[in-house]
Design a protein around this motif. Structure first.
Motif, PDB file in Angstrom:
ATOM      1  N   ALA A 208       0.805  -1.219   0.000  1.00 58.02           N
ATOM      2  CA  ALA A 208       0.000   0.000   0.000  1.00 58.02           C
ATOM      3  C   ALA A 208       0.843   1.277   0.000  1.00 58.02           C
ATOM      4  CB  ALA A 208      -0.943   0.004   1.204  1.00 58.02           C
ATOM      5  N   PHE A 209       1.955   1.276   0.741  1.00 63.15           N
ATOM      6  CA  PHE A 209       2.703   2.521   0.904  1.00 63.15           C
ATOM      7  C   PHE A 209       4.059   2.486   0.210  1.00 63.15           C
ATOM      8  CE2 PHE A 209      -0.257   4.801   3.426  1.00 63.15           C
ATOM      9  CZ  PHE A 209      -0.937   3.867   4.182  1.00 63.15           C
ATOM     10  N   HIS A 210       4.062   1.857  -0.936  1.00 63.40           N
ATOM     11  CA  HIS A 210       5.288   1.796  -1.728  1.00 63.40           C
ATOM     12  C   HIS A 210       5.771   3.206  -2.070  1.00 63.40           C
ATOM     13  CE1 HIS A 210       8.162   0.262  -4.562  1.00 63.40           C
ATOM     14  NE2 HIS A 210       7.629   0.940  -5.566  1.00 63.40           N
ATOM     15  N   GLN A 211       7.024   3.484  -1.776  1.00 64.29           N
ATOM     16  CA  GLN A 211       7.679   4.766  -2.062  1.00 64.29           C
ATOM     17  C   GLN A 211       7.070   5.961  -1.330  1.00 64.29           C
ATOM     18  OE1 GLN A 211       8.811   5.790  -6.026  1.00 64.29           O
ATOM     19  NE2 GLN A 211       9.087   3.671  -6.663  1.00 64.29           N
ATOM     20  N   ASP A 212       6.251   5.710  -0.359  1.00 66.63           N
ATOM     21  CA  ASP A 212       5.619   6.820   0.343  1.00 66.63           C
ATOM     22  C   ASP A 212       6.410   7.230   1.578  1.00 66.63           C
ATOM     23  OD1 ASP A 212       2.052   6.128  -0.192  1.00 66.63           O
ATOM     24  OD2 ASP A 212       3.491   7.339  -1.302  1.00 66.63           O
ATOM     25  N   GLY A 213       6.361   8.492   1.866  1.00 73.60           N
ATOM     26  CA  GLY A 213       6.713   9.033   3.168  1.00 73.60           C
ATOM     27  C   GLY A 213       8.135   8.785   3.644  1.00 73.60           C
ATOM     28  N   THR A 214       8.254   8.790   4.968  1.00 69.75           N
ATOM     29  CA  THR A 214       9.551   8.705   5.631  1.00 69.75           C
ATOM     30  C   THR A 214       9.606   7.446   6.478  1.00 69.75           C
ATOM     31  OG1 THR A 214       9.497  11.112   5.834  1.00 69.75           O
ATOM     32  CG2 THR A 214      11.078   9.952   7.206  1.00 69.75           C
ATOM     33  N   TRP A 215      10.744   6.768   6.437  1.00 68.30           N
ATOM     34  CA  TRP A 215      10.944   5.607   7.301  1.00 68.30           C
ATOM     35  C   TRP A 215      12.057   5.907   8.290  1.00 68.30           C
ATOM     36  CZ3 TRP A 215       8.443   0.887   7.661  1.00 68.30           C
ATOM     37  CH2 TRP A 215       7.425   0.679   6.722  1.00 68.30           C
ATOM     38  N   VAL A 216      11.834   5.535   9.534  1.00 68.87           N
ATOM     39  CA  VAL A 216      12.833   5.763  10.585  1.00 68.87           C
ATOM     40  C   VAL A 216      13.124   4.435  11.265  1.00 68.87           C
ATOM     41  CG1 VAL A 216      13.370   7.017  12.703  1.00 68.87           C
ATOM     42  CG2 VAL A 216      11.897   8.085  10.993  1.00 68.87           C
ATOM     43  N   GLU A 217      14.414   4.112  11.358  1.00 66.13           N
ATOM     44  CA  GLU A 217      14.784   2.863  12.036  1.00 66.13           C
ATOM     45  C   GLU A 217      15.129   3.154  13.488  1.00 66.13           C
ATOM     46  OE1 GLU A 217      17.943   0.633  10.207  1.00 66.13           O
ATOM     47  OE2 GLU A 217      17.609  -1.097  11.530  1.00 66.13           O
TER      48      GLU A 217
END
Lengths: 384, 323
Positions: A208-217
């Motif tokens: 659903a959120f392919h290439q969307d937004g920001t990811w934080v580890e």
């Protein structure tokens, strides 16, 4: 200090020591309409995100799939979350516990809620457990209705959880697609929290959120964070002891909290090895349950778990099992949070105390030739 | 959360004025749909701006009084042909079709138009709506698009009503179907029978003789090629392929400079080239890099230079979807 007093205080100290992590998350929450948070199991994603939401002054609708046993449960979580957006805590408490004597402002709030999300969902929101089955699409339609009125944030936690049970009625993908469709046309933020192994379910090419937004580890806390915790708790330890504990316990937050607590209990003269051995020796049946759980995930699960604990390759049956079966077992154990991958081709148990209990020694023994990489099954073995 | 993110990295770009280098695509799409009345198919990799361009084209058509309605087959309330029908009917009512008051006006207009329609067209109209007298057409449209208390809205009936309205109004109705691949994707949640029904109903409506409906389908290219658009499937061959043009360098440069400028940041020419090289013209990739660059530029006196872009690219590559 008793353990039940110490742990909450220690957790708060750890949260304060990790304010850098929380700040990174808060920044992402303010800047992006989609935020993905990932990390290993038991690393503190949920607690960091909780703190980040507070710092960003955002009150999300939280859908924790860890606790959602059915789609009715998901609707209930959404309804409760929406009720929190409209009603004050004291109003909710009065309306749930003693609706007959709830004051006028609480009742006005309830009417406002009913007008917004409808009667079935409002009744569901006021219930302590999901008492009626409201379809999830109805709950999502209510989310959309509330999002029409202003900024709304939805937090889906433990996205990986339903996949651990076969034929689980809750479909996280379906839920995420539904949330995405709402977020496309309304001012609604979606925050997803999951283990690293399940990130592809959210951001993969068909997700659903392919290439969307920001990811934080979110990573395990560093030695300096633990030094700050020890200082905040006024424990009789110095940097070298904290570092030694950090190394023995792989930086695992729950285990380190317990170990530091032991120092508070037993004083400064104990060696870190002694403290950790004492903790590991308290067998409360946890190791047996973990092995049982591992076997329930895959027929090779128990063997793989104990081999990894010993520091060997995941499976050493001299080629009787196929590599893909071993890989399947590894994936299931990882999704269940029992193991994690600190580096390529390297596996560790998430809980180092469990690892110590399974292998019987404080540290992993050196690799021997007995723990070879699983080989292709021999023809004679296949035909027998 | 701002309403208009400077570097949009989630969701479609709205309003249309925030898109960089897509004005020609929007104009071309609005023309082929709204004036030439040719159904279109936008099939491209994900996050290239299909939905943004189509929504902008629909906005343009609506501003000129055209009827344009849309549905998203991945949305939770639109995962069966029945719920899609309900959604389309609701949108049609909002647009004024199927509104009893509008129906009375339409009925007056319809009587004028009926006098001008050919015998074949009249026969087509009565057949579409299942009526005996073409004069009842407007009322039949209102009835078919009205809310159904028992939830029994049927997609074929709604599509026929929209077609009939298009004939009566002498103006096609544009229907945008987004995420066309969703019914074939097990993770979205369509039931197989519903997916098959939808495919057949849409294909039938798109090929129906009286015409009147102009479809714009959009979806992920690879997923569509593996499913709905395979030769022999009902929707295969429907609609002309609309290709989004690569965004020109001459559009990117001033567009991105202006965006950094909104944040009070300047960007060096080499840095801009590095961003565009790494982004490879893909809108979402480029926006991700710019988003990170704007953050790295803050402690760099708000200047986006080579080192800022290097850090930004490194951060952008950490995105799980980066490829």
């Amino acid at each position: 200090m008793e353990l039940n007093e110490y742990i909450p205080i220690a957790r708060r100290a750890l949260s304060d020591a990790r304010k850098g992590d929380a700040a990174r998350l808060a920044e992402a929450l303010v800047a992006s309409r989609f935020v993905g948070v990932f990390g290993e199991a038991e690393v503190g994603k949920t607690s960091m995100l909780t703190r980040a939401f507070l710092e960003a002054r955002i009150q999300p609708v939280r859908i924790d799939l860890h606790t959602a046993a059915s789609s009715a449960h998901v609707s209930w979580l959404i309804a409760r979350g929406l009720a929190r957006q409209v009603l004050l805590p004291v109003q909710r408490s009065l309306l749930s516990g003693a609706p007959d004597i709830a004051p006028a402002d609480a009742r006005a709030g309830l009417i406002r809620l009913r007008n917004l999300i409808g009667s079935p969902l409002t009744d569901l929101a006021m219930a302590e457990v999901p008492t009626i089955d409201v379809p999830v699409d109805e709950a999502l339609a209510s989310l959309a209705a509330v999002a029409d009125l202003g900024d709304l944030s939805v937090w889906v936690d433990h996205v990986e959880a339903p996949a651990l049970t076969s034929r689980h009625p809750v479909d996280p993908q379906r839920l995420l697609w539904g949330l995405r469709a709402i977020a496309q046309t309304r001012s609604m933020q979606v925050v997803v929290c999951t283990q690293g192994v399940a990130v592809r379910d959210v951001a993969g090419p068909h997700a659903a959120f392919h290439q969307d937004g920001t990811w934080v580890e979110v990573h395990r806390p560093t030695v300096s964070s633990w030094v700050a915790v020890a200082a905040a708790l006024d424990l009789p330890v110095d940097v070298s002891i904290v570092a030694a504990l950090h190394e023995l316990l792989d930086g695992h937050p729950p285990s380190l909290l317990l170990a530091l607590g032991e120092y508070g209990e037993w004083g400064q003269h104990e060696r870190p090895e002694t403290i950790v051995s004492r903790l590991a020796s308290r067998d409360d049946g946890h190791a047996g349950l973990a092995m049982q759980y591992a076997r329930s995930l895959h027929r090779l699960g128990g063997e793989v778990l104990s081999n990894i604990a010993a520091g060997g390759r995941p499976y050493a049956d001299r080629g009787l099992s196929r590599a893909q079966d071993v890989n399947k077992a590894l994936l299931r154990l990882e999704r269940a949070g029992l193991i994690y991958r600190p580096a390529r081709q390297s596996w560790r148990l998430t809980n180092p105390l469990l690892a110590i209990r399974l292998r019987g020694t404080l540290r992993q023994i050196a690799l021997s030739s007995e723990f070879d990489r699983p080989t292709r099954p021999r023809a004679s073995a296949m035909s027998s | 959360m701002g309403l208009y993110p400077v570097f949009p990295i989630d969701g479609p770009v709205r309003p249309p004025g925030r898109m960089i280098g897509r004005a020609a695509d929007v104009e071309a799409l609005a023309r082929v749909l709204g004036q030439e009345h040719v159904s279109q198919l936008l099939a491209d990799e994900r996050r290239t701006g299909k939905t943004s361009v189509v929504m902008a084209a629909l906005d343009e058509m609506r501003s000129r009084g055209r009827i344009a309605i849309d549905c998203d087959l991945s949305a939770d309330g639109q995962r069966s042909s029945r719920t899609v029908a309900g959604h389309l009917a609701a949108q049609a009512r909002i647009a004024g079709i199927g509104n009893p008051r509008a129906g009375r006006r339409a009925a007056r207009t319809a009587r004028e138009i009926l006098g001008r329609l050919s015998g074949d067209a009249l026969r087509g109209l009565t057949q579409l709506l299942g009526i005996e007298d073409a004069a009842d057409a407007a009322g039949a449209v209102v009835m078919l698009l009205g809310p159904a208390d028992d939830g029994a809205t049927q997609l074929p009936a709604v599509l026929r009503a929209l077609q009939a309205h298009a004939v009566l109004a002498d103006e096609p109705v544009v229907i945008f179907v987004d995420e066309l691949q969703a019914p074939a994707d097990a993770s979205v949640g369509w039931k197989r029978q519903d997916a098959t029904d939808l495919e057949n109903h849409l294909a039938q409506a798109a090929r129906s003789a009286p015409g009147g409906l102009v479809f714009c389908f959009a979806g992920s290219d690879s997923a569509l090629r593996e499913s709905l658009l395979k030769p022999g499937r009902p929707l295969a061959g429907i609609g002309a392929r609309f290709e989004l043009q690569p965004i020109a360098y001459g559009a990117w440069v001033p567009g991105l400079r202006a965006r950094f400028g909104e944040l009070g940041q300047s960007v060096e020419a080499d840095a801009l080239d590095a961003i565009l090289d790494e982004g490879r013209g893909h809108p979402r990739r480029t926006m991700h890099i710019c988003h990170h660059a704007s953050q790295w530029a803050r402690p760099n006196r708000d200047v986006v230079d080579g080192s800022v872009v290097e850090n930004a690219i490194r951060d952008a590559r950490h995105h799980p979807s980066w490829s």
